[in-house]
Design an enzyme around this catalytic site. Structure first.
Site, PDB file in Angstrom:
ATOM      1  N   SER B 124       0.818  -1.214   0.000  1.00 35.48           N
ATOM      2  CA  SER B 124       0.000   0.000   0.000  1.00 35.48           C
ATOM      3  C   SER B 124       0.850   1.260   0.000  1.00 35.48           C
ATOM      4  CB  SER B 124      -0.904   0.027   1.236  1.00 35.48           C
ATOM      5  OG  SER B 124      -1.681  -1.134   1.313  1.00 35.48           O
ATOM      6  N   GLU B 239      -3.614 -14.595   1.428  1.00 34.31           N
ATOM      7  CA  GLU B 239      -4.022 -13.746   2.540  1.00 34.31           C
ATOM      8  C   GLU B 239      -5.492 -13.939   2.880  1.00 34.31           C
ATOM      9  OE1 GLU B 239      -3.214  -9.166   3.847  1.00 34.31           O
ATOM     10  OE2 GLU B 239      -3.643  -9.523   1.746  1.00 34.31           O
TER      11      GLU B 239
HETATM   12  C1  LIG Z   1      -4.397  -2.758  10.547  1.00 29.16           C
HETATM   13  C2  LIG Z   1      -3.954  -2.640   9.120  1.00 29.16           C
HETATM   14  C3  LIG Z   1      -2.795  -3.285   8.696  1.00 29.16           C
HETATM   15  C4  LIG Z   1      -2.361  -3.172   7.380  1.00 29.16           C
HETATM   16  N1  LIG Z   1      -1.182  -3.782   7.020  1.00 29.16           N
HETATM   17  C5  LIG Z   1      -0.690  -3.593   5.760  1.00 29.16           C
HETATM   18  C6  LIG Z   1       0.599  -4.105   5.392  1.00 29.16           C
HETATM   19  O1  LIG Z   1       1.298  -4.736   6.196  1.00 29.16           O
HETATM   20  N2  LIG Z   1       1.078  -3.869   4.154  1.00 29.16           N
HETATM   21  C7  LIG Z   1       0.337  -3.182   3.223  1.00 29.16           C
HETATM   22  O2  LIG Z   1       0.807  -3.032   2.102  1.00 29.16           O
HETATM   23  N3  LIG Z   1      -0.894  -2.664   3.532  1.00 29.16           N
HETATM   24  C8  LIG Z   1      -1.417  -2.853   4.777  1.00 29.16           C
HETATM   25  N4  LIG Z   1      -2.651  -2.308   5.118  1.00 29.16           N
HETATM   26  C9  LIG Z   1      -3.356  -1.451   4.148  1.00 29.16           C
HETATM   27  C10 LIG Z   1      -4.681  -1.963   3.640  1.00 29.16           C
HETATM   28  O3  LIG Z   1      -4.501  -2.957   2.693  1.00 29.16           O
HETATM   29  C11 LIG Z   1      -5.445  -0.743   3.082  1.00 29.16           C
HETATM   30  O4  LIG Z   1      -5.784   0.077   4.165  1.00 29.16           O
HETATM   31  C12 LIG Z   1      -6.693  -1.110   2.352  1.00 29.16           C
HETATM   32  O5  LIG Z   1      -6.397  -1.765   1.166  1.00 29.16           O
HETATM   33  C13 LIG Z   1      -7.567   0.104   2.057  1.00 29.16           C
HETATM   34  O6  LIG Z   1      -6.867   1.124   1.413  1.00 29.16           O
HETATM   35  P1  LIG Z   1      -6.943   2.622   1.960  1.00 29.16           P
HETATM   36  O7  LIG Z   1      -6.639   2.607   3.387  1.00 29.16           O
HETATM   37  O8  LIG Z   1      -6.117   3.471   1.080  1.00 29.16           O
HETATM   38  O9  LIG Z   1      -8.472   3.031   1.790  1.00 29.16           O
HETATM   39  P2  LIG Z   1      -9.145   3.582   0.461  1.00 29.16           P
HETATM   40  O10 LIG Z   1      -8.836   2.688  -0.662  1.00 29.16           O
HETATM   41  O11 LIG Z   1      -8.861   5.021   0.324  1.00 29.16           O
HETATM   42  O12 LIG Z   1     -10.686   3.378   0.812  1.00 29.16           O
HETATM   43  C14 LIG Z   1     -11.492   4.382   1.424  1.00 29.16           C
HETATM   44  C15 LIG Z   1     -12.935   3.914   1.353  1.00 29.16           C
HETATM   45  O13 LIG Z   1     -13.330   3.838  -0.014  1.00 29.16           O
HETATM   46  C16 LIG Z   1     -13.821   2.539  -0.318  1.00 29.16           C
HETATM   47  N5  LIG Z   1     -13.502   2.220  -1.717  1.00 29.16           N
HETATM   48  C17 LIG Z   1     -12.335   2.392  -2.360  1.00 29.16           C
HETATM   49  N6  LIG Z   1     -12.441   1.975  -3.638  1.00 29.16           N
HETATM   50  C18 LIG Z   1     -13.706   1.522  -3.796  1.00 29.16           C
HETATM   51  C19 LIG Z   1     -14.433   0.948  -4.872  1.00 29.16           C
HETATM   52  N7  LIG Z   1     -13.883   0.765  -6.058  1.00 29.16           N
HETATM   53  N8  LIG Z   1     -15.721   0.584  -4.666  1.00 29.16           N
HETATM   54  C20 LIG Z   1     -16.306   0.773  -3.459  1.00 29.16           C
HETATM   55  N9  LIG Z   1     -15.666   1.310  -2.409  1.00 29.16           N
HETATM   56  C21 LIG Z   1     -14.376   1.680  -2.568  1.00 29.16           C
HETATM   57  C22 LIG Z   1     -13.156   1.630   0.677  1.00 29.16           C
HETATM   58  O14 LIG Z   1     -13.913   0.452   0.874  1.00 29.16           O
HETATM   59  C23 LIG Z   1     -13.127   2.508   1.916  1.00 29.16           C
HETATM   60  O15 LIG Z   1     -14.359   2.447   2.558  1.00 29.16           O
HETATM   61  C24 LIG Z   1      -3.111  -2.415   6.445  1.00 29.16           C
HETATM   62  C25 LIG Z   1      -4.279  -1.767   6.860  1.00 29.16           C
HETATM   63  C26 LIG Z   1      -4.712  -1.865   8.189  1.00 29.16           C
HETATM   64  C27 LIG Z   1      -5.969  -1.138   8.601  1.00 29.16           C
END
Ligand SMILES: Cc1cc2nc3c(=O)[nH]c(=O)nc-3n(C[C@H](O)[C@H](O)[C@H](O)COP(=O)(O)OP(=O)(O)OC[C@H]3O[C@@H](n4cnc5c(N)ncnc54)[C@H](O)[C@@H]3O)c2cc1C
Lengths: 359, 377
Positions: B124, B239
């Protein structure tokens, strides 16, 4: 019927919103959290001492106990707010001292400013130095306080105005025992109810210190329930704004995430709960009917808690961080759901009301 | 349809049980959640024990059913979970095993299995969460190395990791799913800055990782240049596959504890709460059966879990949140006390509908890949 805000009520809401925004803005909130949390998120056991004699409550002073000196009372609409100083806070050696437990503090300067604004004396008659307004106005003002996450025993101090010297003016910080919990015990000058045997717990909300007391059943004051519902309404309103803001600003897949139906519907659902709760809270403030108040409480709790969670979901990973403000709303909303016997009491009251209506 | 163990499975289960009963009492106490070096040492130490007893490769080489038995029995016995070894054992390791060269497998797999090296996942980015393929961390070829510049976020365990499975953009001109490359980056390389991020539960579980001209040898590339997206899809399906099976067992145990607590504090007398516990009991029984069903399907199709992993992940993450909300109802006012373990678990459960693909994204995957509905984006 004219079930809408009057011009005066609208002006009141805008007025306090403006003062709160100036007096307790995002930066002040952040600073308050850091101060409370810096004491150590990690260890908590040390401070779990009993609080001897914390229960020398002021209940004895009785309701309507003498005229209060509500200095400069009544300037709710306006210019009453002083500078936003951190000063004025006496070193709070509250009973039981909170060493080791997160030490959230009541900002005494803020408290006096609230007093000057008329926040606590809002419903006291003008003849007693109060503002002379009613529950509908109180609900508006408490919703704004909830929206801004204003810390401190707001409801307890407001309810003590006129009964506890200094409460109306914000000179005195008043806490109240509520079921098995007391908020802000160690920071309070006066504790209403019997807090004997109080034990600090490590509060989930960094800005609401909590003590546990042996649970004693006491009928909850309906006004306290209504004002809590108003605060929940404020929280729900705020998380609705935050969710919509983020949904507009955050882009993924080349467009704002709010353009995705899943996200848009989450936000719309938050709003539907807010508006329904708002109608219930305002109506209850007008009628004062215990069933209306119980309904307002249930709707507002749901709007706040589910709203905060959906808001967190809309924020994605950002919502799971300490830095984001979202968790503070969820935690405060959770604290408020425990007040006055929790939702169970309100559900039972409404079920009983239904039974007696149809008997 | 048969839910009972084969003779070999039963023998594996019995042997494992016996071994767990012998070693678990001698384990050192668990380090506190904020003691990262302690947690690293503890988790690696446990993997070492598993390795020495012949269970090291249970997460990949063993059959899916054997793995499930392992997860079930270790959880029931209260053994440590993978912890800091999560990415090594469940992401990077399986990816390297499937896509790496003989040399790469030899270099990276044994230290994971022996509990010597910790991996983290650098996928990410601030601008690439749900839309992972939008990642922009740039890798430019310079002789026998890639020079990497950019930033990663939400990187769990970054502070204690030796290696990072890193996704970088090697071809900025190509369509976004092409032009991505999978690299193994040593976390001690010059130019890496790790800034811990606090979660809403107060601990630093993840971090931001800033990369400034970090040199990663070309030999650390797994799969072809610009083929990293395909390599990544292999990893992500792990995963969402059986990774949570042990947690389902743990949730059923918590549910039992909730019933005990409710009877002790009197809230068991509230019929609404009692039935809520009953419904959760149904939920977690079913989730366990769904796990078994998916594992048998994986066994039949050769091991890689498919979109059915999304079905499980979606349902489970919501069930877990409901479990801890119910725990709060059982605790009453004590649910506001962070010294009650369920309170922290309730907070961390909030991440389950976000991490590893949000619930919204899981719905999309199911609609598109299982139901064949048209793509919305
Ligand atoms: C505790 C924790 C541990 C993590 N560990 C890791 C790690 O070790 N390595 C790593 O690489 N990542 C990690 N992550 C990241 C995680 O994979 C991302 O947080 C996740 O993929 C969501 O991305 P974002 O936070 O950018 O949210 P966003 O993508 O910005 O999403 C914001 C909102 O928009 C919604 N949304 C986005 N796109 C769409 C769509 N096309 N249709 C409908 N809804 C949508 C989402 O569901 C969410 O509600 C971790 C996250 C957490 C919370």
């Amino acid at each position: 019927m004219r079930f809408r805000l009057t011009d005066d009520q609208r002006a009141l809401r805008e007025g306090v919103r403006e003062v709160f925004a100036r007096r307790f803005d995002g930066e002040a909130l952040r600073a308050a959290v850091d101060r409370a949390d810096g004491a150590g998120a990690g260890s908590g056991s040390e401070g779990r001492g009993a609080v001897p004699g914390a229960g020398d409550g002021a209940d004895g002073s009785g309701p309507g106990g003498g005229a209060q000196h509500a200095a400069g009372g009544g300037s709710v609409l306006g210019d009453g707010a002083g500078r936003f100083g951190s000063g004025g806070g006496r070193p709070a050696e509250g009973p039981g001292g909170a060493g080791g437990v997160r030490a959230a503090r009541v900002d005494r300067g803020l408290w006096r400013d609230l007093g000057e604004l008329g926040f606590f004396a809002l419903r006291l008659p003008e003849s007693e130095g109060g503002v002379g307004l009613g529950l509908p106005e109180a609900v508006l003002v408490f919703a704004e306080a909830g929206r801004m996450l204003l810390p401190g025993p707001l409801v307890a101090t407001h309810l003590a105005a006129g009964a506890v010297p200094g409460a109306a003016t914000g000179e005195t910080v008043v806490a109240a025992v509520d079921g098995g919990l007391v908020e802000w015990l160690a920071e309070a000058d006066v504790v209403r109810g019997d807090a004997t045997g109080a034990v600090a717990l490590r509060s989930i909300d960094p800005l609401t210190p909590l003590h546990r007391v042996p649970a004693r059943r006491a009928a909850a004051d309906p006004v306290a329930i209504l004002l809590t519902a108003a605060e929940q309404l404020g929280t729900a309103t705020r998380v609705c704004e935050l969710a919509a803001q983020h949904a507009r600003a955050r882009e993924q897949f080349g467009r704002p995430v709010g353009a995705f139906q899943a996200v848009a519907h989450l936000c719309a659902g938050i709003l539907v709960r807010v508006e329904t709760a708002r109608a219930a809270v305002h109506a209850a403030a007008v009628t004062g009917d215990p069933a209306d108040i119980a309904a307002a409480r249930l709707l507002a709790d749901e709007a706040a808690v589910r709203g905060a969670r959906d808001c967190l979901q809309v924020h994605g990973g950002m919502g799971f961080t300490w830095e984001s403000e979202v968790h503070l709303h969820l935690k405060r909303a959770w604290v408020r759901t425990q007040r006055a016997g929790g939702v169970t009491e309100s559900e039972e009251l409404l079920a009983a009301a239904l039974a007696s209506e149809t008997a | 349809m048969d839910l009972s163990d084969t003779p070999e499975e039963a023998a594996f289960r019995a042997r494992l049980r016996e071994w767990l009963a012998a070693v678990l009492p001698g384990l050192p106490p668990k380090p506190s959640p904020d003691d990262w070096p302690g947690r690293r040492a503890y988790d690696l130490g446990w993997q070492r024990r598993l390795h020495d007893a012949g269970y090291a490769d249970v997460h990949w080489d063993a059959s899916p059913t054997t793995r499930l038995i392992f997860l079930e029995e270790t959880e029931k016995a209260g053994a440590p979970y993978v912890g800091a070894n999560f990415v090594g054992l469940l992401h990077a390791g399986p990816t390297i095993a499937a896509e790496g060269t003989a040399e790469q497998r030899e270099r990276w797999l044994p230290p994971i299995l022996r509990g010597e090296e910790v991996w983290c996942q650098g996928f990410s980015e601030p601008g690439a969460g749900s839309d992972l393929a939008a990642l922009r961390t740039r890798a430019r070829r310079d002789g026998d190395a890639y020079v990497v510049t950019g930033s990663k976020i939400w990187t769990s365990h970054a502070e204690v990791a030796d290696w990072c499975e890193l996704l970088v953009r090697t071809d900025p001109e190509a369509p976004k799913h092409r032009g991505i490359t999978w690299l193994a980056m040593p976390m001690d390389a010059p130019g890496i800055t790790v800034r811990p991020l606090r979660t809403l539960a107060g601990s630093a579980e993840f971090a931001e990782v800033f990369l400034d001209e970090v040199r990663v040898p070309v030999a650390n590339r797994v799969g072809d240049e610009d083929d990293g997206w395909r390599v990544t899809m292999v990893t992500l399906s792990f995963e969402r596959g059986t990774a949570f099976a042990g947690e389902v067992v743990a949730c059923r145990r918590v549910l039992g504890e909730l019933a005990v607590e409710a009877r002790k504090n009197g809230r068991w007398d509230d019929p609404a709460l009692r039935r809520r516990l009953g419904r959760l009991h149904a939920e977690f029984r079913a989730l366990w059966r769904l796990t078994q069903w998916n594992v048998s399907a994986a066994e039949a199709t050769g091991g890689v879990p498919g979109a059915s992993g999304s079905v499980f992940k979606l349902r489970y993450s919501h069930a877990r949140q409901e479990l801890y909300d119910t725990a709060a109802a059982v605790l009453g006012p004590d649910c506001l006390d962070l010294d009650r373990p369920w309170t922290l678990d309730r907070l961390s459960a909030l991440s389950y509908t976000i991490a590893a693909g949000t619930s919204q994204i899981q719905h999309d995957i199911i609609a598109e890949r299982i139901l064949g509905l048209p793509r919305g984006r």
